[in-house]
Design a protein around this motif. Sequence first.
Motif, mmCIF file in Angstrom:
data_model
loop_
_atom_site.group_PDB
_atom_site.id
_atom_site.type_symbol
_atom_site.label_atom_id
_atom_site.label_comp_id
_atom_site.label_asym_id
_atom_site.label_seq_id
_atom_site.Cartn_x
_atom_site.Cartn_y
_atom_site.Cartn_z
ATOM 1 N N LEU A 5 -16.557 19.541 61.089
ATOM 2 C CA LEU A 5 -15.133 19.362 61.365
ATOM 3 C C LEU A 5 -14.482 20.657 61.830
ATOM 4 C CD1 LEU A 5 -14.182 17.108 58.309
ATOM 5 C CD2 LEU A 5 -14.289 16.397 60.705
ATOM 6 N N THR A 6 -14.940 21.781 61.283
ATOM 7 C CA THR A 6 -14.363 23.082 61.629
ATOM 8 C C THR A 6 -14.897 23.629 62.937
ATOM 9 O OG1 THR A 6 -14.082 23.624 59.280
ATOM 10 C CG2 THR A 6 -14.038 25.454 60.838
ATOM 11 N N ASN A 7 -16.201 23.504 63.150
ATOM 12 C CA ASN A 7 -16.846 24.197 64.262
ATOM 13 C C ASN A 7 -17.127 23.343 65.494
ATOM 14 O OD1 ASN A 7 -17.014 26.641 62.753
ATOM 15 N ND2 ASN A 7 -18.822 25.848 61.702
ATOM 16 N N ASN A 8 -17.205 22.032 65.325
ATOM 17 C CA ASN A 8 -17.637 21.184 66.439
ATOM 18 C C ASN A 8 -16.574 20.232 66.962
ATOM 19 O OD1 ASN A 8 -20.223 21.570 64.501
ATOM 20 N ND2 ASN A 8 -20.877 21.603 66.632
ATOM 21 N N VAL A 9 -15.714 19.740 66.086
ATOM 22 C CA VAL A 9 -14.760 18.711 66.499
ATOM 23 C C VAL A 9 -13.650 19.299 67.366
ATOM 24 C CG1 VAL A 9 -12.977 17.121 65.660
ATOM 25 C CG2 VAL A 9 -15.234 17.157 64.569
ATOM 26 N N ARG A 10 -13.392 18.619 68.474
ATOM 27 C CA ARG A 10 -12.291 18.957 69.381
ATOM 28 C C ARG A 10 -11.357 17.760 69.464
ATOM 29 N NH1 ARG A 10 -15.306 22.630 68.698
ATOM 30 N NH2 ARG A 10 -16.354 23.951 70.249
ATOM 31 N N VAL A 11 -10.062 17.999 69.404
ATOM 32 C CA VAL A 11 -9.064 16.930 69.412
ATOM 33 C C VAL A 11 -8.435 16.811 70.792
ATOM 34 C CG1 VAL A 11 -6.789 16.283 68.520
ATOM 35 C CG2 VAL A 11 -8.575 17.055 66.941
ATOM 36 N N GLU A 12 -8.336 15.574 71.280
ATOM 37 C CA GLU A 12 -7.684 15.300 72.561
ATOM 38 C C GLU A 12 -6.704 14.140 72.400
ATOM 39 O OE1 GLU A 12 -7.816 16.918 75.325
ATOM 40 O OE2 GLU A 12 -9.492 18.292 74.930
ATOM 41 N N THR A 52 -9.701 11.692 68.872
ATOM 42 C CA THR A 52 -8.253 11.833 68.759
ATOM 43 C C THR A 52 -7.898 12.470 67.417
ATOM 44 O OG1 THR A 52 -7.910 9.651 67.764
ATOM 45 C CG2 THR A 52 -7.922 9.774 70.184
ATOM 46 N N LYS A 53 -6.671 12.957 67.297
ATOM 47 C CA LYS A 53 -6.223 13.593 66.054
ATOM 48 C C LYS A 53 -6.252 12.621 64.875
ATOM 49 C CE LYS A 53 -4.244 16.860 63.510
ATOM 50 N NZ LYS A 53 -3.804 16.127 62.307
ATOM 51 N N PRO A 54 -5.727 11.391 64.993
ATOM 52 C CA PRO A 54 -5.838 10.463 63.860
ATOM 53 C C PRO A 54 -7.281 10.158 63.480
ATOM 54 C CG PRO A 54 -4.186 9.684 65.407
ATOM 55 C CD PRO A 54 -4.910 10.807 66.080
ATOM 56 N N THR A 55 -8.171 10.079 64.480
ATOM 57 C CA THR A 55 -9.583 9.838 64.173
ATOM 58 C C THR A 55 -10.145 10.981 63.345
ATOM 59 O OG1 THR A 55 -9.987 8.435 66.089
ATOM 60 C CG2 THR A 55 -11.885 9.591 65.181
ATOM 61 N N LYS A 56 -9.818 12.215 63.688
ATOM 62 C CA LYS A 56 -10.292 13.345 62.889
ATOM 63 C C LYS A 56 -9.753 13.276 61.464
ATOM 64 C CE LYS A 56 -10.461 18.362 62.513
ATOM 65 N NZ LYS A 56 -10.043 19.680 63.070
ATOM 66 N N ASP A 57 -8.475 12.951 61.322
ATOM 67 C CA ASP A 57 -7.866 12.883 59.991
ATOM 68 C C ASP A 57 -8.553 11.841 59.112
ATOM 69 O OD1 ASP A 57 -6.091 14.849 60.745
ATOM 70 O OD2 ASP A 57 -4.456 13.461 61.194
ATOM 71 N N ILE A 58 -8.795 10.658 59.673
ATOM 72 C CA ILE A 58 -9.422 9.589 58.899
ATOM 73 C C ILE A 58 -10.904 9.888 58.665
ATOM 74 C CG2 ILE A 58 -9.943 7.117 58.812
ATOM 75 C CD1 ILE A 58 -7.466 6.680 60.596
ATOM 76 N N ALA A 59 -11.583 10.396 59.688
ATOM 77 C CA ALA A 59 -13.004 10.716 59.552
ATOM 78 C C ALA A 59 -13.232 11.784 58.488
ATOM 79 C CB ALA A 59 -13.575 11.181 60.891
ATOM 80 N N THR A 60 -12.294 12.712 58.345
ATOM 81 C CA THR A 60 -12.429 13.736 57.301
ATOM 82 C C THR A 60 -12.559 13.104 55.929
ATOM 83 O OG1 THR A 60 -11.154 15.341 58.601
ATOM 84 C CG2 THR A 60 -11.302 15.728 56.235
ATOM 85 N N VAL A 61 -11.707 12.134 55.646
ATOM 86 C CA VAL A 61 -11.745 11.447 54.356
ATOM 87 C C VAL A 61 -13.042 10.648 54.201
ATOM 88 C CG1 VAL A 61 -10.603 9.742 52.892
ATOM 89 C CG2 VAL A 61 -9.230 11.320 54.265
#
Length: 216
Positions: free
Chosen positions: A123-130, A86-95
């Motif tokens: 994060l740039t090439n592999n992560v997809r947000v749903e 999910t989008k929040p998961t990507k945001d938190i995982a980035t940190v």
Amino acid sequence: MKITQLGGGREVGASAILIELSDGTGFLLDFGMRINPDETENREPRLDLLQNKDVQFCIISHAHLDHSGSIPKLAELFRDIPIYMTKPTKDIATVLLLDSARLMEGSEKELPSYNPRDVDNVLTNNVRVEDFDRVFEPVSDKPIKVKFIRAGHILGAAMVYIETPEGNILYTGDFMTKPQLTVPGCDVPTIKSCKPNILICESTYGSRVHPPRSDE
């Protein structure tokens, strides 16, 4: 269908489950790291068990490092693998992932598993947000459908419902049934929206009684 625990079984950390269908198609549920491995352990799940496997995609339930912390290593093994969250998961995982990479680089006790550049790459090439409650098909030529269901726990956390030709799976990761100050409780799936043949359920605190947070 074959289910293999690559990490996270009878331990906290390195949560990762490999699902293989009879045609050889494989996918992963989470790909975390061990936060404090002992001298006999690696931080990553069992990477050796992924050799010569046809792993098509990975699903991340939430951002905590025990469930997401090894995705840069996964992208080394499978360069173009899509990793859904999910989008929040990507945001938190980035940190969390960048912080983890910097801590490992500064450690004198072990070789780092990855560096900040590896984190940026995955994060740039592999992560997809749903989004939650939206059915998506992670492999264009395979009849596999996935849906994220709100799990409570932390912002962005999801239970994962997967429909495959060989049976349906509900994977919870960590979940919380009661509302917290910042995150509501999980959306309990109904029989109309979710008909799993297999339930894979987080059980880290399943045998413990927690005192009320107000008392703590």
